[in-house]
Design a protein around this motif. Structure first.
Motif, PDB file in Angstrom:
ATOM      1  N   GLU A  83       0.739  -1.200  -0.135  1.00  0.00           N
ATOM      2  CA  GLU A  83       0.112  -0.079  -0.006  1.00  0.00           C
ATOM      3  C   GLU A  83       1.020   1.335   0.066  1.00  0.00           C
ATOM      4  O   GLU A  83       2.123   1.101   0.212  1.00  0.00           O
ATOM      5  N   VAL A 128       1.124   2.248  -6.025  1.00  0.00           N
ATOM      6  CA  VAL A 128      -0.233   2.197  -5.953  1.00  0.00           C
ATOM      7  C   VAL A 128      -0.843   3.747  -6.413  1.00  0.00           C
ATOM      8  O   VAL A 128      -2.091   3.554  -7.033  1.00  0.00           O
ATOM      9  N   ASN A 132      -1.402   0.876  -9.892  1.00  0.00           N
ATOM     10  CA  ASN A 132      -1.012  -0.128  -9.696  1.00  0.00           C
ATOM     11  C   ASN A 132      -1.632  -0.960  -8.203  1.00  0.00           C
ATOM     12  O   ASN A 132      -1.903  -0.302  -7.237  1.00  0.00           O
ATOM     13  N   HIS A 133      -1.483  -2.348  -7.916  1.00  0.00           N
ATOM     14  CA  HIS A 133      -1.903  -2.827  -6.864  1.00  0.00           C
ATOM     15  C   HIS A 133      -0.846  -2.823  -5.838  1.00  0.00           C
ATOM     16  O   HIS A 133      -1.215  -3.246  -4.619  1.00  0.00           O
ATOM     17  N   ARG A 134       0.303  -2.335  -6.052  1.00  0.00           N
ATOM     18  CA  ARG A 134       1.460  -2.450  -4.991  1.00  0.00           C
ATOM     19  C   ARG A 134       2.385  -1.340  -5.583  1.00  0.00           C
ATOM     20  O   ARG A 134       2.356  -1.009  -6.598  1.00  0.00           O
TER      21      ARG A 134
END
Length: 142
Positions: A83, A128, A132-134
């Motif tokens: 995160e 993020v 993006n997811h990370r």
């Protein structure tokens, strides 16, 4: 300021930088304007590095000691956060300019030049705040 106001302020800072400077200069400014990791955190990771037989071993040990996940490919270390940890923008779900996220490279460079005891090159591969997811940072000794 509210979370929304802080996010808007950060977006305005990015726009100001992008309207007035070349990308390399923006990188220098943002990387120099980073929060610094605590000496306790850096010493803990340096101790893990000194106890490791290789970079892959360090990646496993560091992943067990921090919220970040690490992996190594040859002589390159990768660090991933699940995160956004930036106190200025983490409370919003909106995306923003990569210029804002460049400060995490300054943080990472500062920390890994201490841990590896040499100059390092850092590159932001995912964020993020870019959708993006990370967040993923590539770290290489130079």
């Amino acid at each position: 300021m509210s979370s929304k106001q802080r996010f808007e302020w950060a977006c305005n800072v990015c726009k100001l930088l992008e309207d007035n400077f070349e990308y390399e200069t923006i990188c220098d400014i943002r990387m120099d304007c980073c929060c610094k990791p605590s000496m306790l955190h850096m010493k803990k990771l340096k101790d893990l590095y000194s106890k490791s037989d290789n970079l892959q071993d360090y990646a496993i040990l560091a992943s067990n000691e921090t919220p970040a996940k690490f992996w190594a490919e040859g002589s390159t270390l990768y660090m991933s956060y699940p995160e956004c940890y930036c106190s200025d923008v983490k409370h919003t779900v909106e995306t923003m300019s990569k210029s804002w996220c460049l400060c995490t490279l300054g943080y990472t460079r500062y920390m890994y030049e201490y841990i590896f005891d040499c100059r390092v090159k850092v590159e932001l591969l995912e964020s993020v705040k870019l959708g993006n997811h990370r967040c993923v940072i590539k770290i290489e000794s130079i």
